[in-house]
Write a protein that holds these residues in place. Structure first.
Motif: not given
Length: 327
Positions: A282-283, A285-287, A289-290, A312
């Motif tokens: 998830q970490m 994925r978040n990076a 996506a940002l 990240h």
């Protein structure tokens, strides 16, 4: 209660409220769980335990001996490492212990420069310089933000580094551990891998596995992508390196090693053993996506050809900015 004490308590409360109401984009910070925080607030924070478990220079450590021995075993299991040292109280001290264990004053090491993502601890003005080491920089390919292995090989033949220091503070993509291992086998030298920023991703199995890919030793902090207490750890599968690292760490660089931190690390290791893969995925994925969202708004996000990031971190070139509505 004195006015000064009230002021400090008020500032602590303000800090808590502020940090709970903002998005923290500092790549070197993380949050610990309530269970880890409980350990950090325990009586262990008042105590000493110099030496190895069950072989202390202090009395009153019979319970902590079990805690430290368990912490080491948890780390061995999670990272599949034969030898683990949990005594460094920071990532910088973990790196410095490796320098003291594997190199002598006047030796050369190779690492990324600070502008290319290297950490100050392996610079001549930082930890490497404290050990008296000479630093040569690994060339970085600016197009895909990868270490230029061929250029490293050419330079290494000239300078013959004692340590090839992979890893860094800017760490978007896995480093070429196997290629540098082959180079070290040809020319001599050790391969170290500073995992401070990506230890949690390694624990979750979503980045790379430096020990299996050929790193001799992996020093790291424990509080960036790995959600543990602030401190350090050193991993290796080489018994001779482990013995030298242990001597460098204690009694060389560390006296008491902050016992509450070790207890908190034990809890974080168990948490990552159970939840680490999902947490790390998830970490990343978040990076990603940002990075993709910033790219759509017109920011020049580096690493586009490689999907912006596999870690990240997200890096933006702010020299030329054109903001637009997303397409």
């Amino acid at each position: 209660m004195s006015e000064e004490l009230l002021k400090i308590r008020s500032l602590i409360e303000k800090h808590h409220r502020w940090r709970s109401q903002c998005i923290n984009l500092i790549a070197s910070e993380n949050l610990t769980s309530p269970a880890v925080r409980e350990a950090l607030a325990s009586d262990l924070g008042h105590r000493y335990a110099e030496g190895e478990p069950y072989e202390r220079s202090y009395e009153g450590t019979k319970f902590f001996d079990e805690i430290e021995a368990s912490t080491i075993n948890f780390a061995r299991r999670l990272f599949k490492a034969e030898y683990v040292n949990v005594k460094p109280i920071s990532g910088c001290l973990a790196n410095l212990a490796v320098f003291y264990a594997l190199a002598r004053p006047g030796d050369r090491i190779m690492s990324l420069s600070v502008p290319d993502g290297g950490h100050i601890s392996y610079m001549e003005f930082g930890g490497a310089g404290v050990r008296g080491l000479k630093v040569e920089y690994m060339p970085l390919n600016p197009e895909d933000l990868s270490i230029d292995v061929e250029a490293v090989a050419r330079k290494a033949k000239e300078v013959k580094p004692k340590i090839y220091m992979l890893g860094g503070s800017l760490f978007l993509f896995p480093h070429p551990v196997r290629e540098i291992r082959e180079l070290a086998d040809q020319l001599g030298g050790y391969v170290a891998y500073d995992a401070s920023h990506v230890l949690g991703l390694i624990a979750g199995g979503v980045f790379q596995d430096p020990l299996r890919e050929g790193a001799d030793v992996v020093p790291s902090s424990t509080h960036k992508t790995f959600p543990g207490p602030q401190g350090g750890i050193i991993l290796t599968n080489d018994g001779e390196i482990a013995a030298e690292v242990n001597k460098a760490t204690f009694p060389g660089l560390t006296s008491n090693h902050h016992l509450h931190r070790v207890a908190g690390l034990a809890i974080a290791l168990l948490e990552m053993e159970k939840y680490g893969e999902a947490y790390a995925r998830q970490m990343v994925r978040n990076a990603k996506a940002l990075a993709e969202a910033l790219h759509k708004y017109g920011f020049k996000v580096l690493g586009e050809k490689r999907g912006f990031t596999e870690s990240h971190q997200v890096v933006i070139d702010l020299s030329l900015i054109h903001i637009s509505e997303p397409t």
